[in-house]
Scaffold this motif. Sequence first.
Motif, PDB file in Angstrom:
ATOM      1  N   MET A   1       0.842  -1.194   0.000  1.00 28.59           N
ATOM      2  CA  MET A   1       0.000   0.000   0.000  1.00 28.59           C
ATOM      3  C   MET A   1       0.881   1.250   0.000  1.00 28.59           C
ATOM      4  O   MET A   1       1.858   1.330   0.726  1.00 28.59           O
ATOM      5  N   ALA A   2       0.527   2.215  -0.841  1.00 30.20           N
ATOM      6  CA  ALA A   2       1.330   3.432  -0.971  1.00 30.20           C
ATOM      7  C   ALA A   2       1.240   4.273   0.291  1.00 30.20           C
ATOM      8  O   ALA A   2       0.215   4.306   0.986  1.00 30.20           O
ATOM      9  N   THR A   3       2.325   4.956   0.609  1.00 31.18           N
ATOM     10  CA  THR A   3       2.346   5.878   1.742  1.00 31.18           C
ATOM     11  C   THR A   3       1.463   7.076   1.437  1.00 31.18           C
ATOM     12  O   THR A   3       1.516   7.646   0.343  1.00 31.18           O
ATOM     13  N   LYS A   4       0.663   7.495   2.420  1.00 30.33           N
ATOM     14  CA  LYS A   4      -0.231   8.629   2.246  1.00 30.33           C
ATOM     15  C   LYS A   4       0.356   9.858   2.929  1.00 30.33           C
ATOM     16  O   LYS A   4       0.820   9.772   4.069  1.00 30.33           O
ATOM     17  N   LEU A   5       0.333  10.973   2.229  1.00 26.22           N
ATOM     18  CA  LEU A   5       0.862  12.227   2.761  1.00 26.22           C
ATOM     19  C   LEU A   5      -0.202  13.307   2.665  1.00 26.22           C
ATOM     20  O   LEU A   5      -0.748  13.566   1.596  1.00 26.22           O
ATOM     21  N   LEU A   6      -0.494  13.931   3.789  1.00 22.83           N
ATOM     22  CA  LEU A   6      -1.437  15.044   3.856  1.00 22.83           C
ATOM     23  C   LEU A   6      -0.654  16.350   3.906  1.00 22.83           C
ATOM     24  O   LEU A   6       0.216  16.521   4.758  1.00 22.83           O
ATOM     25  N   LEU A   7      -0.966  17.266   2.995  1.00 22.76           N
ATOM     26  CA  LEU A   7      -0.280  18.561   2.933  1.00 22.76           C
ATOM     27  C   LEU A   7      -1.289  19.683   3.044  1.00 22.76           C
ATOM     28  O   LEU A   7      -2.273  19.729   2.302  1.00 22.76           O
ATOM     29  N   THR A   8      -1.027  20.609   3.969  1.00 25.99           N
ATOM     30  CA  THR A   8      -1.780  21.852   4.007  1.00 25.99           C
ATOM     31  C   THR A   8      -0.885  22.963   3.456  1.00 25.99           C
ATOM     32  O   THR A   8       0.328  22.915   3.606  1.00 25.99           O
ATOM     33  N   GLY A   9      -1.499  23.946   2.808  1.00 28.51           N
ATOM     34  CA  GLY A   9      -0.739  25.102   2.335  1.00 28.51           C
ATOM     35  C   GLY A   9      -0.136  24.958   0.962  1.00 28.51           C
ATOM     36  O   GLY A   9       0.817  25.672   0.633  1.00 28.51           O
ATOM     37  N   VAL A  10      -0.681  24.096   0.117  1.00 27.05           N
ATOM     38  CA  VAL A  10      -0.110  23.926  -1.219  1.00 27.05           C
ATOM     39  C   VAL A  10      -0.217  25.196  -2.059  1.00 27.05           C
ATOM     40  O   VAL A  10       0.577  25.414  -2.974  1.00 27.05           O
ATOM     41  N   THR A  11      -1.174  26.070  -1.745  1.00 24.07           N
ATOM     42  CA  THR A  11      -1.304  27.315  -2.493  1.00 24.07           C
ATOM     43  C   THR A  11      -0.444  28.431  -1.914  1.00 24.07           C
ATOM     44  O   THR A  11      -0.401  29.531  -2.438  1.00 24.07           O
ATOM     45  N   GLY A  12       0.252  28.145  -0.816  1.00 23.25           N
ATOM     46  CA  GLY A  12       1.129  29.122  -0.200  1.00 23.25           C
ATOM     47  C   GLY A  12       2.537  29.067  -0.745  1.00 23.25           C
ATOM     48  O   GLY A  12       2.886  28.180  -1.549  1.00 23.25           O
ATOM     49  N   TYR A  13       3.347  29.973  -0.293  1.00 21.25           N
ATOM     50  CA  TYR A  13       4.729  30.105  -0.783  1.00 21.25           C
ATOM     51  C   TYR A  13       5.571  28.885  -0.442  1.00 21.25           C
ATOM     52  O   TYR A  13       6.166  28.254  -1.326  1.00 21.25           O
ATOM     53  N   GLU A  70     -10.313  15.080  10.198  1.00 16.71           N
ATOM     54  CA  GLU A  70     -10.672  13.824   9.535  1.00 16.71           C
ATOM     55  C   GLU A  70      -9.537  13.302   8.661  1.00 16.71           C
ATOM     56  O   GLU A  70      -9.181  12.113   8.712  1.00 16.71           O
ATOM     57  N   GLU A  71      -8.953  14.191   7.864  1.00 17.17           N
ATOM     58  CA  GLU A  71      -7.890  13.757   6.956  1.00 17.17           C
ATOM     59  C   GLU A  71      -6.623  13.381   7.724  1.00 17.17           C
ATOM     60  O   GLU A  71      -5.894  12.466   7.329  1.00 17.17           O
ATOM     61  N   ALA A  72      -6.359  14.056   8.836  1.00 14.75           N
ATOM     62  CA  ALA A  72      -5.180  13.728   9.639  1.00 14.75           C
ATOM     63  C   ALA A  72      -5.277  12.331  10.221  1.00 14.75           C
ATOM     64  O   ALA A  72      -4.257  11.667  10.449  1.00 14.75           O
ATOM     65  N   SER A  73      -6.486  11.874  10.468  1.00 22.26           N
ATOM     66  CA  SER A  73      -6.671  10.544  11.049  1.00 22.26           C
ATOM     67  C   SER A  73      -6.466   9.426  10.037  1.00 22.26           C
ATOM     68  O   SER A  73      -6.355   8.254  10.417  1.00 22.26           O
ATOM     69  N   LYS A  74      -6.398   9.785   8.746  1.00 23.39           N
ATOM     70  CA  LYS A  74      -6.350   8.759   7.695  1.00 23.39           C
ATOM     71  C   LYS A  74      -5.022   8.714   6.950  1.00 23.39           C
ATOM     72  O   LYS A  74      -4.894   7.979   5.973  1.00 23.39           O
ATOM     73  N   THR A  75      -4.034   9.472   7.377  1.00 25.43           N
ATOM     74  CA  THR A  75      -2.799   9.588   6.612  1.00 25.43           C
ATOM     75  C   THR A  75      -1.623   8.967   7.348  1.00 25.43           C
ATOM     76  O   THR A  75      -1.739   8.545   8.510  1.00 25.43           O
ATOM     77  N   ASP A  76      -0.489   8.898   6.678  1.00 21.76           N
ATOM     78  CA  ASP A  76       0.742   8.393   7.291  1.00 21.76           C
ATOM     79  C   ASP A  76       1.682   9.528   7.697  1.00 21.76           C
ATOM     80  O   ASP A  76       2.373   9.452   8.713  1.00 21.76           O
ATOM     81  N   ILE A  77       1.710  10.576   6.864  1.00 21.77           N
ATOM     82  CA  ILE A  77       2.592  11.721   7.087  1.00 21.77           C
ATOM     83  C   ILE A  77       1.768  12.992   6.941  1.00 21.77           C
ATOM     84  O   ILE A  77       0.975  13.123   6.001  1.00 21.77           O
ATOM     85  N   ILE A  78       1.938  13.909   7.853  1.00 18.74           N
ATOM     86  CA  ILE A  78       1.284  15.220   7.771  1.00 18.74           C
ATOM     87  C   ILE A  78       2.370  16.271   7.588  1.00 18.74           C
ATOM     88  O   ILE A  78       3.316  16.341   8.374  1.00 18.74           O
ATOM     89  N   LEU A  79       2.231  17.090   6.550  1.00 13.28           N
ATOM     90  CA  LEU A  79       3.120  18.237   6.352  1.00 13.28           C
ATOM     91  C   LEU A  79       2.252  19.477   6.439  1.00 13.28           C
ATOM     92  O   LEU A  79       1.499  19.797   5.523  1.00 13.28           O
ATOM     93  N   HIS A  80       2.340  20.162   7.569  1.00 13.44           N
ATOM     94  CA  HIS A  80       1.437  21.275   7.876  1.00 13.44           C
ATOM     95  C   HIS A  80       2.165  22.600   7.665  1.00 13.44           C
ATOM     96  O   HIS A  80       3.063  22.955   8.432  1.00 13.44           O
ATOM     97  N   VAL A 111       3.458  10.529  11.295  1.00 13.53           N
ATOM     98  CA  VAL A 111       4.549  11.485  11.433  1.00 13.53           C
ATOM     99  C   VAL A 111       4.031  12.874  11.059  1.00 13.53           C
ATOM    100  O   VAL A 111       3.506  13.072   9.961  1.00 13.53           O
ATOM    101  N   TRP A 112       4.189  13.815  11.958  1.00  7.32           N
ATOM    102  CA  TRP A 112       3.720  15.191  11.752  1.00  7.32           C
ATOM    103  C   TRP A 112       4.931  16.100  11.590  1.00  7.32           C
ATOM    104  O   TRP A 112       5.707  16.294  12.520  1.00  7.32           O
ATOM    105  N   ILE A 113       5.086  16.663  10.395  1.00  6.18           N
ATOM    106  CA  ILE A 113       6.148  17.627  10.102  1.00  6.18           C
ATOM    107  C   ILE A 113       5.498  19.013  10.087  1.00  6.18           C
ATOM    108  O   ILE A 113       4.630  19.287   9.249  1.00  6.18           O
TER     109      ILE A 113
END
Length: 355
Positions: A1-13, A70-80, A111-113
């Motif tokens: 199963m592929a690693t899941k990564l949640l990213l916030t701020g993709v429209t930011g700098y 909700e999305e944080a509960s379903k991912t492997d890596i969070i990049l906030h 993992v929360w970055i």
Amino acid sequence: MATKLLLTGVTGYIGGDAFHVLKEAHPELEYTLIVRSEKRANAVREKYPDDKNVKIVVGAADSYTTVLEEEASKTDIILHTAESADDVPSAQAIVAGILHAKDRTATNPIVWIHLCGTGILMWYDQLHRRYGQPPLPSETYDDITSLPRLLTLPDSAMHRDVDKIVLSVNHLTPAAKTAIVAPPTIYGVGRGPINTISQQLPGLAQFILKNGFAPSPAPTGLTEWDNVHVSDVSSLFLALVEAAVNPNQRDNPEIFGLSAYYFCENGKPHVWGEVSAKLAQKAVEQGYLKEAVTKLVPFKELTVKSAALNSRSVASRARKYLGWEAKGPELEGELAGIVETEAKRLGVKKLEETV
């Protein structure tokens, strides 16, 4: 199963540039991108069309933290990275999501970055209203040797309230590991879908173009910050994401956990008064100003107030444990482009065009 990564701020700098680098290096990851409006979602879709490994989720103002939890509960890596340094509700939503995640253990953690900033190091000057002064020896922080001081900064320090929330999840569950990334002054053109420009140096250039002189923080203009190219910040995020999927690195308490504060600098600090003067000189060379004049400006009149407060950091942790090095262009070579870009954004005409 592929690693899941949640990213916030993709429209930011910063988030936009980080995603550009991550997507190029690891197209196999499953990415979930949270944005705050359908308009922003469409801009991301235009840049990354028809990519089955990219899911865009809209979290509007009234539902953003619910969606984030909700999305944080379903991912492997969070990049906030979305206004992450000072957004308490978002940090709390991520903690809640991690705590509600199913089938997570110390050997299968989330993992929360987290993106912070070295504004947190300005606390001493802020507390003592020590504006425009050169840094004291005690104001330099190394992210390894100064770790005890970093973990006990006063609650009044900028970003400290959110950092404490991030760090707390390490105590709340063994199924979470964190890393806090704190860059200094960032420069360079980002490669994201919307915002590609930083804040401090463009803000300083705007002041110069509007007022016709370079502001130097009173009384001496000798405050110092470190700096780093945006591409180097993204390369650190890439190194951390790669470490997060490597059990040997992920389980190293020096890489993730309570010790994992990461500064991110290129070893070439700047003096704000000098940088301001150089920006004014670039404005002269480009024909926007007649002469490069520098004036000492009180704290309350500065538009870039961080220029009057010291922030000195040493990025030992990333270099030692991740092999990271700053390789981007140096700050001085970017100043002309910053002036040119801000003049166009402001609609400032060259002197020869106003005659």
